[in-house]
Structures are given as C-alpha cells and as structure tokens.
Design an enzyme around this catalytic site. Structure first.
Site, PDB file in Angstrom:
ATOM      1  N   GLU A  86       0.720  -1.255   0.026  1.00 28.63           N
ATOM      2  CA  GLU A  86      -0.016  -0.063  -0.035  1.00 28.63           C
ATOM      3  C   GLU A  86       0.692   1.334  -0.019  1.00 28.63           C
ATOM      4  O   GLU A  86       0.144   2.226   0.006  1.00 28.63           O
ATOM      5  CB  GLU A  86      -0.982   0.072   1.313  1.00 28.63           C
ATOM      6  CG  GLU A  86      -2.266  -0.867   1.138  1.00 28.63           C
ATOM      7  CD  GLU A  86      -1.999  -2.294   0.812  1.00 28.63           C
ATOM      8  OE1 GLU A  86      -1.316  -2.851   1.613  1.00 28.63           O
ATOM      9  OE2 GLU A  86      -2.328  -2.742  -0.055  1.00 28.63           O
ATOM     10  N   ASN A 135      -1.218  -7.985  -3.558  1.00 31.46           N
ATOM     11  CA  ASN A 135      -1.611  -7.167  -4.624  1.00 31.46           C
ATOM     12  C   ASN A 135      -0.647  -6.129  -5.123  1.00 31.46           C
ATOM     13  O   ASN A 135       0.438  -6.148  -4.802  1.00 31.46           O
ATOM     14  CB  ASN A 135      -2.779  -6.260  -4.012  1.00 31.46           C
ATOM     15  CG  ASN A 135      -2.013  -5.516  -2.645  1.00 31.46           C
ATOM     16  OD1 ASN A 135      -1.953  -6.054  -1.393  1.00 31.46           O
ATOM     17  ND2 ASN A 135      -1.807  -4.195  -2.798  1.00 31.46           N
ATOM     18  N   ASP A 189      -6.917  -4.942  -4.602  1.00 32.33           N
ATOM     19  CA  ASP A 189      -6.081  -5.390  -3.468  1.00 32.33           C
ATOM     20  C   ASP A 189      -6.507  -7.013  -3.146  1.00 32.33           C
ATOM     21  O   ASP A 189      -6.526  -7.265  -2.119  1.00 32.33           O
ATOM     22  CB  ASP A 189      -6.624  -4.582  -2.273  1.00 32.33           C
ATOM     23  CG  ASP A 189      -5.670  -4.669  -1.317  1.00 32.33           C
ATOM     24  OD1 ASP A 189      -4.663  -5.660  -1.452  1.00 32.33           O
ATOM     25  OD2 ASP A 189      -5.986  -4.295   0.110  1.00 32.33           O
TER      26      ASP A 189
END
Ligand code: CA
Length: 708
Positions: free
Chosen positions: A202, A278, A323
């Site tokens: 992220e 992801n 994700d």
C-alpha cells in the site's frame, strides 16, 4: 463408554481419598478403564510448526476433547501480554513451552501447563515504522527448530533466539529501512533455511521473499515477485518473462506483490509455495497503463527451496486492481478427485474463489466462489483465467465491488479435517465502492503516504447509494465448512463481525473459531452445530491444540487490531471494554477465571467549535484521508487501537502542530508528517476533526429540547 469429565474428576478425587463410598454406577473396573482411556494413552503432543505440520492443515490429532465432552471445557490459564493492540499470532508449543508473539513483534515464552512467563524478548521495534505499514504492528508468530525460536520484526529484521532463555543468537535486517517495508508474517523453516517475506504494497514497495541460513543468519537467496526497472537488468528468467506482462514505468510505483503471509514448504516434493500480494498501487491503470497480467501479482508461485529458483505459478487475478492478494493461507492435502488421489494445494484468497491446484505441476483442478463475488462470473477451466463481469472495473464511487479490498477471506487461517473432508474458512462479506483518482493524486506512495490509486477513502463512509442497506445486511463474518472436492459449502456458522479470527480442527470432531466477535466457540465438524463457547474478549487470532501430562489444551491469543481496526470506518464500533492482548488456554474441567474486563467510562471532552470555512474543511477531510485515515480510521471512526481524534483534548489541540509536523509523539508511532504537510494542511485537518467532533458530540449529548 464415556462419562462427563467433571464426573471423572470427581471419581478421581474420590479414589484419592480411598474412603469414598462406592459409586452406584459405573462399577470400579469400568472406572479404571475410563481413567486409563482418558489419561494413559495420550502422549505429549506439540504444535511445533505454524500450521501444526508442513501441510498447514491446522488439524490436531488429539481427541481427548471431543463432541461428547466439550461442554466441560474451561479456562486452564490466561496470560496478559504487555500491550493493548492487535495480536494475530499462532502460538507454537514445543516440549511444554509456548512461544507466542504479541504486538510490536514481542516474543513471550510461557510454561504451557500454567501460563507462567519463562522469558520475554522485546526486539525494540522502531515505533516510527507504524507509518510504513498498512495494518497495525501485528505479528503472526515465530518459527521453531532445533532449540531456536525465530521471529521476524515489524521493522524488517529476522532474529534467532535461544529457545532456552531468549538470548539473541543472530539478527539480520531483511529490508531497506528507508523504504516502507514491514513484516507481520511468521517465518517458515525449509530444511536448513528460514524463509521470510514482507509487506508494504500500500506504500510503494517491490515484494520479495528471502531465505537465510539457520546456523549463521546469512542470506542464501532472494526471489522478487515483480520485475524491477528493465534497465537495471533482470535478476532471473522469471523476472524477464514477468516484465513482458507489465507496461509503462511500473517500477517507479514499486509494483507491490508482497509476500506477507503464506509461505509453505513441501519436503516431499522439495517445493516452496509462496502467496503473492496485490499491486502497488492497487489501481492497475496507474501502475501499468497499457494493461497486462502483471505477473506475479496475486499468484501462487512454487520455488526451489535450496535456490529460490522459479518452478511454476498460478495467477488468481490477472491485472489485479482491487487489492486481491493471493497471500492468504496455503494448505496442502491429498484429495480423491474423479476417483484418483491427487496431491493438492488449496487457497481461498481475497478474490472470493476457492482454488484447488495440483501442487506438483501447478495445474488448476477446480475453482469456485466460496464468498460473495461480483467481479468475475467464474473461472474458465480451459484457460485457468477468471471471466470478469462487465462492471468489474467500473470505479465511479457507486459501483460496489465484492469482495472488497479486505477480501472474502483475509489473514485468519483456515483449517482442514481430513476425516470430514472439509475446509473451514472464516469468510467475510464486506463491500467497497472505488473511485478513480483525480490527477492530483497520481503521485507515488511512501512512508506516511498511503496511495493505492483510488479515492476510496474520500467520502466517509464511501458514498454508496444504498450503503445503509448494505451495512445492515452484508457486513458480516461467517465460518463456512467447504467441501474442496465438490467445491460447495456443507454448513455455515453463526454470523458475526467481519474478521472472525483463525480456525482449528481436531480429531475430536471439533472446529474451534471465534463466534459473535468476542467468544471462542466449538462446532461439530460434520454438522456445524455449536457445542460450546466461552467469552474471550475483543477478537482472537488462531487457536491451536497441544497435550502435556495427559491433558489436551486448546489455546488462543487475542488482541483487537490489524488493518480492520485501524481502518475502522463503517465497521468501527464504540469500545466500552478496553482492548487486551492476552493468551488463553482451555482444558477439560478447567476452573481458572479471566481478570474482570476493564470498562472504559471516560467521557468525550466537549470540543471547541470549528472556525474554518467550508473549503478548508473539505481540504482537511481530503488531506486527512490521504495521510491519516489508514491509521485513525475512515471518517475518523477508528477501531479502537489508535486514538479517536474526535476525542482529542484541548491540550492535544494546543499541541497539534508539534504532533503532526514536529513528531513529538514519534515514540508512540505518530511520526512527523512535515515531508507531506504544511502548517496550513495540519490546521485544515484539525478543523475537519473539530467539525466532526462537534457532530459526534451533538449526536451523543443531545441538547434538551425546549418545553420537554
Ligand atoms: Ca494489500
């Protein structure tokens, strides 16, 4: 013949006293037989590997606790850890000692009979790393081998400890501390090596796994999961092939593909399986603007454990953009499929499909939806690829994606019962509506700058037209017993909060899992009937079972936290019971009691009025959601691990600039954001917080209506 265990204990006590009146029933020879059957044949049994054995089935062969006597299960002991935040650990038990991790990668060695602390190791994690991770300073457990306990720390180190006293044997940094790498996963032993991955997709990193020599801590190999800049040359042929599936300048975004959880070693086939996460950023259009599958994102990859050499892969979600990590629990099993025994690998990744693969070749055997899914209708068995639905990539802030970025299944491990032939999956239903970013947000993420390439968090909660309906009916967690051969659900457990915790299955015909958010429950493995439950507190990690001195124990660590708690938002709740990080062990006839819950009776301070104009408040909200929301909660609604900023005291407001820009609370994980924010930004956030604080205060302290 079986007798309730309490009766048995009473009989044992009676025998001790020698003068006991002869019981009417059962007769003495039968009592002797019962005692022998209950006590003598049960050998000491460890839980020495993360998933109990190399298959990671999380199936205990112990059956002393079973469907007939589970009602007699009671608390044997509990141990309060030194933190009050997220715990996701699977404890290990070796030779009567439990090794369990808490928040901040701390290791506790406990006497598994009574919970007494034998030693404690605090790796002194740099608290500023909290801003480098997505999902709280959790840890999923240690690895044990040959007198060594190995823990991976949140700030990227691998530390080998002496199992005898916790002394450090070696320590190695596995990541670049300047980048946003963190580790929450448990290391795994593969022969004479220990293997570890990391997280950070992220916040703009490039994922990899590394293997270290168990004796010295020296790195033996490293396998990247996504290609780097082609101009720098590719590390291996697998990276060169992968690069053909990417477009644009993906390396500038990091690419992602972190291996933050599943790593499984199969000694029989000499293969190591890793589950790859992801993309970074999530939005594939930013990361790889010309499209492409983006290998090896969202894939299961088989490697040679000695060299890290690529063997095969299966990609669950080509062009991953939601994700949808495939780093969830990987489990190995032998299944009879079409009349033939098959060595398989099973996974229920975030994307909502349950996959059964041939674990030697990587061939897809079957894939069906185990959760609520609207991004793909099915997996085409001819190509092995998902067939996406027409609206799958519509990100207008209104189109609901199911599963959400949280997944239909996340980190809580599954369990398998080979007798019942069922996999027990903690399933979540949790929708999201992504919004394509404005141009302004097309910049690279990094520490303190969560940029997943969507404005998902702008608007709090996400402005889904029928959100109320969705929240009431669809935010849930449920244990699902899945037949992996027929690819269908056999039974479903009670509905609870989305993140249930992990699952244990036992030869006693039982399945243990969290139920109704704050209880550990036992279910009949075959029918799903709930047979027992006990209050455990806020949330719990992954139960295990072990036996010492003829007694079987069920143990679990707990501590509310993780990404779910940090992100909060629509699923956050009001805490009245203070969070507690704790280990609990249960046994038949256990009589211990938990310390009383600590009730939080603090009152919300009356906030000062917000003085900024509407445009400033809007900017404050936007900046908040980019930099603050992933720890302090979507819409300022936290899950209780980080402070609810709406409750900030007058003193906190006075120190606002020193905290946000000056970093005066760095030691508590609140780093300086001066690299990203101006004093005006910080003040705009403060005004937004004040406006929302006033809104909350009025909701919870309604003014008396005149005339009433
Ligand atoms: Ca992720």
């Amino acid at each position: 013949m079986r007798y309730p265990f309490l009766l048995l204990l009473a009989l044992l006590a009676a025998c001790d006293r020698e003068q006991a009146a002869a019981p009417a029933s059962p007769g003495a020879p039968e009592i002797a037989a019962v005692i022998e059957a209950q006590v003598a044949p049960l050998p000491d049994t460890d839980w020495a590997l993360h998933g109990n054995d190399y298959r990671e089935q999380r199936f205990s062969p112990l059956a002393q606790i079973n469907r007939d006597n589970v009602q007699e299960l009671g608390l044997a002991w509990s141990f309060d850890m030194y933190t009050q935040r997220g715990v996701e650990a699977t404890p290990l038990v070796v030779d009567g000692v439990m090794y369990v991790t808490g928040s901040w990668s701390m290791v506790y060695a406990l006497d598994a009979r009574n919970g007494e602390l034998k030693w404690f190791f605090d790796p002194q994690v740099d608290r500023s790393f909290l801003a480098k991770g997505c999902c709280d300073a959790v840890n999923r457990g240690v690895a044990y081998t040959d007198g060594k306990v190995i823990v991976a720390t949140y700030d990227g180190r691998l530390v080998a400890l002496s199992a005898a006293d916790g002394a450090v044997l070696w320590e190695v940094q596995t990541t670049d501390r300047e980048q946003s790498y963190t580790i929450t996963g448990a290391p795994r032993i593969a022969g004479d090596k220990v293997v570890i991955g990391n997280g950070g997709a992220e916040l703009g990193v490039r994922g990899y796994v590394s293997a270290y020599d168990l004796a010295s801590g020296a790195m033996v190999w490293r396998f990247y999961t996504v290609p780097g800049n082609p101009e720098d040359g590719f590390e291996n042929a697998a990276m060169e092939r992968a690069a053909k599936t990417w477009t644009g300048e993906w390396w500038q975004w990091g690419g992602g593909g972190t291996v933050w959880d599943a790593i499984v070693y199969n000694p029989e086939l000499d293969l190591l399986y890793i589950g790859v996460g992801n993309g970074s950023p999530w939005n594939a259009r930013l990361r790889s603007p010309g499209g492409g599958d983006n290998l090896y994102l969202a894939s299961i990859v088989a490697l040679r454990p000695d060299t890290g050499e690529y063997v095969w892969h299966y990609q669950t979600t080509p062009g991953e953009t939601w994700d949808y990590t495939a780093t969830q629990h990987i489990m190995l099993a032998e299944l009879e499929i079409d009349g033939k025994p098959r060595k398989v690998l099973m996974q229920a990744p975030k994307n909502g499909f349950f996959y059964v693969l041939d674990r030697q070749s990587g061939e897809l055997i079957s894939a069906e939806q185990y959760g609520q899914v609207n991004w793909a209708s099915h997996v085409d068995m001819a190509t092995g690829r998902p067939v996406e639905t027409p609206n799958a990539r519509v990100f207008d802030g209104k189109n609901v994606s199911l599963p959400s970025n949280a997944g239909a299944h996340n980190w809580p491990p599954m369990a398998y019962n080979p007798d019942a032939g069922l996999v027990y999956i903690p399933v979540m239903v949790f929708p999201v509506a992504f919004l394509e970013p404005t141009e302004e947000k097309d910049s690279k993420p990094g520490q303190g700058y969560w940029n997943v390439g969507f404005d998902r968090m702008a608007g709090s909660p996400p402005k889904i037209p029928n959100l109320g309906e969705i929240l009431d009916s669809q935010f849930l967690g449920q244990l699902v017993a899945w037949d992996p051969v027929k690819q269908e659900a056999r039974w479903k457990g009670p509905v609870g909060r989305p993140v249930l915790g992990g699952v244990l299955s036992t030869a006693g015909g039982l399945v243990f899992s969290v139920a109704r958010a704050d209880q550990l429950a036992a279910f009949d493995a075959y029918t799903g009937e709930e047979l027992w439950s006990s209050y455990t507190g806020n949330a719990a990690a992954a139960p295990i079972s072990y036996a010492i001195d003829g007694e079987q124990y069920i143990a679990i660590a707990q501590g509310f936290g993780g990404g779910y708690a940090a992100e909060g938002g629509p699923v956050a709740h009001d805490w009245k019971i203070r969070n507690m990080s704790r280990v609990m062990a249960f046994k038949l006839g256990g009589k211990a009691e938990l310390p009383p819950p600590r009730v939080d009776n603090r009152e919300m301070p009356r906030p000062a009025p917000a003085t900024a104009d509407a445009a400033t408040l809007e900017r404050g909200e936007s900046v908040y959601h980019r930099h603050c929301g992933y720890c302090h909660g979507d819409g300022l609604r936290t899950g209780g691990v980080t402070p609810d900023l709406r409750w900030s005291s007058g003193q906190t407001h006075e120190m606002w600039q020193d905290i946000v820009l000056g970093g005066v609370l760095r030691e508590r994980g609140m780093v300086s954001f001066s690299a990203y924010l101006t004093p005006d930004d910080a003040e705009a956030i403060r005004q937004y917080v004040l406006a929302e604080a006033n809104r909350l205060y009025l909701e919870t302290h309604p003014e008396p209506v005149a005339g009433n």
